[in-house]
Design an enzyme around this catalytic site. Structure first.
Site, PDB file in Angstrom:
ATOM      1  N   ASP A  67       0.821  -1.215   0.000  1.00 37.37           N
ATOM      2  CA  ASP A  67       0.000   0.000   0.000  1.00 37.37           C
ATOM      3  C   ASP A  67       0.854   1.262   0.000  1.00 37.37           C
ATOM      4  O   ASP A  67       2.081   1.207   0.169  1.00 37.37           O
ATOM      5  CB  ASP A  67      -0.964  -0.005   1.198  1.00 37.37           C
ATOM      6  CG  ASP A  67      -0.278  -0.272   2.525  1.00 37.37           C
ATOM      7  OD1 ASP A  67       0.958  -0.395   2.548  1.00 37.37           O
ATOM      8  OD2 ASP A  67      -0.971  -0.345   3.538  1.00 37.37           O
ATOM      9  N   ASN A 134      -7.289  -2.206  14.488  1.00 39.85           N
ATOM     10  CA  ASN A 134      -8.688  -2.526  14.162  1.00 39.85           C
ATOM     11  C   ASN A 134      -8.792  -3.737  13.227  1.00 39.85           C
ATOM     12  O   ASN A 134      -9.844  -4.005  12.675  1.00 39.85           O
ATOM     13  CB  ASN A 134      -9.384  -1.309  13.527  1.00 39.85           C
ATOM     14  CG  ASN A 134      -8.701  -0.851  12.239  1.00 39.85           C
ATOM     15  OD1 ASN A 134      -7.718  -1.448  11.810  1.00 39.85           O
ATOM     16  ND2 ASN A 134      -9.229   0.181  11.615  1.00 39.85           N
ATOM     17  N   HIS A 136      -7.047  -4.065  10.429  1.00 35.98           N
ATOM     18  CA  HIS A 136      -6.809  -3.783   9.017  1.00 35.98           C
ATOM     19  C   HIS A 136      -5.534  -4.449   8.518  1.00 35.98           C
ATOM     20  O   HIS A 136      -4.596  -4.707   9.269  1.00 35.98           O
ATOM     21  CB  HIS A 136      -6.867  -2.282   8.695  1.00 35.98           C
ATOM     22  CG  HIS A 136      -5.676  -1.473   9.073  1.00 35.98           C
ATOM     23  ND1 HIS A 136      -5.776  -0.261   9.708  1.00 35.98           N
ATOM     24  CD2 HIS A 136      -4.356  -1.665   8.879  1.00 35.98           C
ATOM     25  CE1 HIS A 136      -4.575   0.243   9.878  1.00 35.98           C
ATOM     26  NE2 HIS A 136      -3.693  -0.593   9.388  1.00 35.98           N
ATOM     27  N   GLU A 141      -9.685  -1.608   5.412  1.00 36.32           N
ATOM     28  CA  GLU A 141     -10.298  -1.243   6.687  1.00 36.32           C
ATOM     29  C   GLU A 141     -11.495  -2.161   6.974  1.00 36.32           C
ATOM     30  O   GLU A 141     -11.963  -2.882   6.084  1.00 36.32           O
ATOM     31  CB  GLU A 141     -10.729   0.227   6.621  1.00 36.32           C
ATOM     32  CG  GLU A 141      -9.556   1.210   6.442  1.00 36.32           C
ATOM     33  CD  GLU A 141      -8.737   1.428   7.716  1.00 36.32           C
ATOM     34  OE1 GLU A 141      -8.780   0.585   8.622  1.00 36.32           O
ATOM     35  OE2 GLU A 141      -8.046   2.458   7.796  1.00 36.32           O
TER      36      GLU A 141
HETATM   37  C1  GLP Z   1      -0.163   0.698   8.565  1.00 40.38           C
HETATM   38  C2  GLP Z   1       0.066  -0.176   7.332  1.00 40.38           C
HETATM   39  C3  GLP Z   1      -0.220  -1.636   7.620  1.00 40.38           C
HETATM   40  C4  GLP Z   1       0.460  -2.058   8.910  1.00 40.38           C
HETATM   41  C5  GLP Z   1      -0.106  -1.230  10.034  1.00 40.38           C
HETATM   42  C6  GLP Z   1       0.424  -1.624  11.387  1.00 40.38           C
HETATM   43  O1  GLP Z   1      -1.473   1.105   8.697  1.00 40.38           O
HETATM   44  N1  GLP Z   1      -0.743   0.240   6.237  1.00 40.38           N
HETATM   45  O2  GLP Z   1       0.249  -2.421   6.531  1.00 40.38           O
HETATM   46  O3  GLP Z   1       0.233  -3.422   9.141  1.00 40.38           O
HETATM   47  O4  GLP Z   1       0.246   0.114   9.772  1.00 40.38           O
HETATM   48  O5  GLP Z   1       1.632  -1.000  11.649  1.00 40.38           O
HETATM   49  P1  GLP Z   1       2.553  -1.260  12.898  1.00 40.38           P
HETATM   50  O6  GLP Z   1       3.368  -2.450  12.552  1.00 40.38           O
HETATM   51  O7  GLP Z   1       3.363  -0.011  13.019  1.00 40.38           O
HETATM   52  O8  GLP Z   1       1.671  -1.474  14.067  1.00 40.38           O
END
Ligand code: GLP
Length: 238
Positions: A67, A134, A136, A141
């Site tokens: 993404d 959440n 995602h 989402e």
């Molecule tokens: C972002 C990314 C996700 C990732 C999430 C969690 O929103 N788009 O791909 O999994 O963050 O990130 P973290 O590993 O910092 O908790």
């Protein structure tokens, strides 16, 4: 879905790195799906170290990132493009890497281009995922459709606020993103999800209830034939 619980974050990163070593040994021209967020940073650091020591070779491999914010300049320090170059892609000999283009004028054409590239490459062999608080995945989402390719999505307040820690007061934080859809991710031959830290314990608990909660995108992993989730104890036990 295979569940592996290890003591520490470092143990999770080591186990994940071993999976990459094995993957590239078995299929040097693997198509790797890559993720951002704080969770994979330790894995990327380890892969760079192993690469520098001659223990892994990415020269025939290609990557596609999950993404990217939209719109965002590639050189913005919070773009996922910038993140990936800094943490991994500029530090290894990967043949080719692709990230959804947050600078594209037309988001819809960019999504089509991205899907076409993934399909032309033969699909993703090993898809790395983190998870949002959440549930995602990428920027899929809650309550998103399970069969989509790459698309432009709005971010929920929960994701905007979780990621606000990375933006300064002068930045305009994007409220949209281009993300591979769950359908596209699901078509990956193997999926590796990393869940670390106490803060992720509530969502990990939900995921391992084994029920398909349609409002938790990560639940699609329960249906995948080759998905592995590696957790540290903090995330597994809370
Ligand atoms: C972002 C990314 C996700 C990732 C999430 C969690 O929103 N788009 O791909 O999994 O963050 O990130 P973290 O590993 O910092 O908790």
């Amino acid at each position: 879905m295979k569940k592996v619980v290890l003591d520490t974050y470092e143990d999770v990163c080591k186990a994940a790195a071993d999976i990459y070593i094995e993957q590239l040994k078995n299929k040097p021209n693997s198509i790797l799906g890559l993720a951002t967020g704080s969770t994979p940073i330790g894995l990327y650091e380890r892969l760079v170290r192993i690469y520098n020591d001659g223990g892994i070779n990415f020269s025939k491999a290609r990557s596609f990132n999950l993404d990217e914010y939209y719109p965002i300049k590639k050189n913005h320090p919070q773009s996922y493009d910038y993140f990936m170059r800094g943490h991994l892609l500029d530090k290894i000999n990967i043949l080719q890497s692709d990230i959804p283009n947050g600078e594209a004028d037309d988001a819809i054409s960019e999504c089509k281009r991205y899907d076409a590239q993934i399909n032309a490459a033969g699909g993703i062999d090993l898809m790395l995922l983190g998870i949002g608080h959440n549930g995602h995945v990428g920027f899929n989402e809650p309550s998103v459709s399970y069969n989509m390719g790459t698309y432009l999505t709005g971010l929920t307040d929960s994701s905007i606020s979780a990621n606000s820690r990375f933006f300064t007061e002068d930045d305009v934080q994007p409220t949209k993103a281009l993300t591979m859809g769950l359908g596209e991710i699901f078509r990956s031959k193997a999926i590796l999800m990393l869940i670390c830290g106490k803060g992720k314990a509530p969502i990990a608990k939900k995921l391992f209830e084994g029920k398909i909660h349609t409002d938790i995108p990560a639940c699609f992993l329960l249906l995948h034939p080759n998905a592995t989730v590696i957790l540290d104890k903090a995330a597994a036990l809370g």
